[in-house]
Scaffold this motif. Structure first.
Motif, PDB file in Angstrom:
ATOM      1  N   GLU A   1      46.369 -46.025  26.093  1.00  0.00           N
ATOM      2  CA  GLU A   1      45.270 -45.282  26.728  1.00  0.00           C
ATOM      3  C   GLU A   1      44.766 -45.987  27.988  1.00  0.00           C
ATOM      4  O   GLU A   1      44.519 -45.339  29.011  1.00  0.00           O
ATOM      5  CB  GLU A   1      44.126 -45.089  25.731  1.00  0.00           C
TER       6      GLU A   1
ATOM      7  N   VAL B   1      47.236 -45.398  30.820  1.00  0.00           N
ATOM      8  CA  VAL B   1      47.101 -44.072  31.433  1.00  0.00           C
ATOM      9  C   VAL B   1      45.855 -44.015  32.319  1.00  0.00           C
ATOM     10  O   VAL B   1      45.898 -43.443  33.421  1.00  0.00           O
ATOM     11  CB  VAL B   1      47.094 -42.971  30.348  1.00  0.00           C
TER      12      VAL B   1
ATOM     13  N   PRO C   1      48.220 -34.859  35.744  1.00  0.00           N
ATOM     14  CA  PRO C   1      47.608 -34.919  34.409  1.00  0.00           C
ATOM     15  C   PRO C   1      48.620 -34.637  33.290  1.00  0.00           C
ATOM     16  O   PRO C   1      48.609 -35.305  32.256  1.00  0.00           O
ATOM     17  CB  PRO C   1      46.507 -33.853  34.474  1.00  0.00           C
TER      18      PRO C   1
ATOM     19  N   ARG D   1      50.869 -37.703  32.849  1.00  0.00           N
ATOM     20  CA  ARG D   1      50.155 -38.799  32.190  1.00  0.00           C
ATOM     21  C   ARG D   1      49.994 -38.534  30.697  1.00  0.00           C
ATOM     22  O   ARG D   1      50.090 -39.459  29.894  1.00  0.00           O
ATOM     23  CB  ARG D   1      48.817 -39.066  32.881  1.00  0.00           C
ATOM     24  N   GLN D   2      49.787 -37.293  30.322  1.00  0.00           N
ATOM     25  CA  GLN D   2      49.681 -36.981  28.891  1.00  0.00           C
ATOM     26  C   GLN D   2      51.020 -37.198  28.188  1.00  0.00           C
ATOM     27  O   GLN D   2      51.065 -37.719  27.071  1.00  0.00           O
ATOM     28  CB  GLN D   2      49.183 -35.547  28.682  1.00  0.00           C
ATOM     29  N   GLN D   3      52.109 -36.827  28.834  1.00  0.00           N
ATOM     30  CA  GLN D   3      53.443 -37.071  28.266  1.00  0.00           C
ATOM     31  C   GLN D   3      53.685 -38.577  28.153  1.00  0.00           C
ATOM     32  O   GLN D   3      54.162 -39.062  27.133  1.00  0.00           O
ATOM     33  CB  GLN D   3      54.526 -36.421  29.133  1.00  0.00           C
TER      34      GLN D   3
ATOM     35  N   LEU E   1      51.467 -40.906  27.902  1.00  0.00           N
ATOM     36  CA  LEU E   1      50.597 -41.435  26.849  1.00  0.00           C
ATOM     37  C   LEU E   1      51.271 -41.282  25.492  1.00  0.00           C
ATOM     38  O   LEU E   1      51.291 -42.234  24.697  1.00  0.00           O
ATOM     39  CB  LEU E   1      49.238 -40.736  26.860  1.00  0.00           C
ATOM     40  N   ARG E   2      51.831 -40.117  25.211  1.00  0.00           N
ATOM     41  CA  ARG E   2      52.527 -39.904  23.938  1.00  0.00           C
ATOM     42  C   ARG E   2      53.695 -40.883  23.789  1.00  0.00           C
ATOM     43  O   ARG E   2      53.892 -41.468  22.720  1.00  0.00           O
ATOM     44  CB  ARG E   2      53.022 -38.462  23.824  1.00  0.00           C
TER      45      ARG E   2
END
Length: 180
Positions: free
Chosen positions: A83, A86, A97, A100-102, A104-105
């Motif tokens: 986290e 990111v 965005p 960044r979410q991908q 993060l996973r």
């Protein structure tokens, strides 16, 4: 006299040896790796980790492999590391965005919880992606050049939120000149 000669020979050998040999997992990923710089990251006065940047003979250059090793000074959850990564990527303007979410996973799946003294090493691979190691053991890879640029940009991008650490890491990152 023989003892003196042996002592001088040993002294000369040690003087010519590299000042710091890279750990084996770094040397395997970045042939002829050398320490370019190191520094400490603190947050509100608390030491979080010490960072070391290793580069090959060509120095820190676009397309060249390098390794960034973080030695943690405290216990942290892997999810919090992902986290925070990111958040820093967003601060330097890296990725969309959705990207960044991908990422993060992907990082959450790779990054383990760490204890004081653990080392996570990120290697920018020759294919432009990133490989990760915990205490020298492979833990995962993200083969996405955009991710690697964003991730390592946390420390190495001119927009880094830790400019003093960036300067310390890049201190000797240029390729050695002909006389060196």
């Amino acid at each position: 006299m023989k003892r003196l000669a042996a002592g001088l020979s040993l002294a000369m050998l040690l003087a010519c040896a590299p000042a710091f040999a890279a750990p084996a997992h770094i040397d395997a990923a970045v042939p002829q790796a050398r320490l370019a710089g190191s520094g400490t990251f603190t947050y509100f006065g608390m030491k979080i980790y010490t960072a070391e940047l290793f580069v090959g003979p060509q120095g820190y250059a676009p397309g060249a492999p390098f390794a960034l090793e973080l030695r943690y000074a405290r216990n942290l959850k892997g999810k919090k590391i992902a986290e925070a990564s990111v958040d820093q990527m967003e601060k330097i303007g890296a990725g969309s965005p959705a990207q960044r979410q991908q990422w993060l996973r992907q990082m959450t799946a790779i990054f383990p919880d760490v204890a004081e003294g653990n080392r996570i090493t990120g290697v920018k691979a020759g294919n432009g992606g990133a490989r990760f190691y915990l205490d020298g053991n492979a833990i995962g890879a993200i083969d996405d050049p955009a991710f690697a640029a964003a991730f390592f940009g946390i420390w190495l991008d001119p927009a880094s939120t830790a400019p003093e650490l960036r300067r310390a890491l890049l201190k000797q990152a240029a390729a050695p000149g002909p006389s060196q």
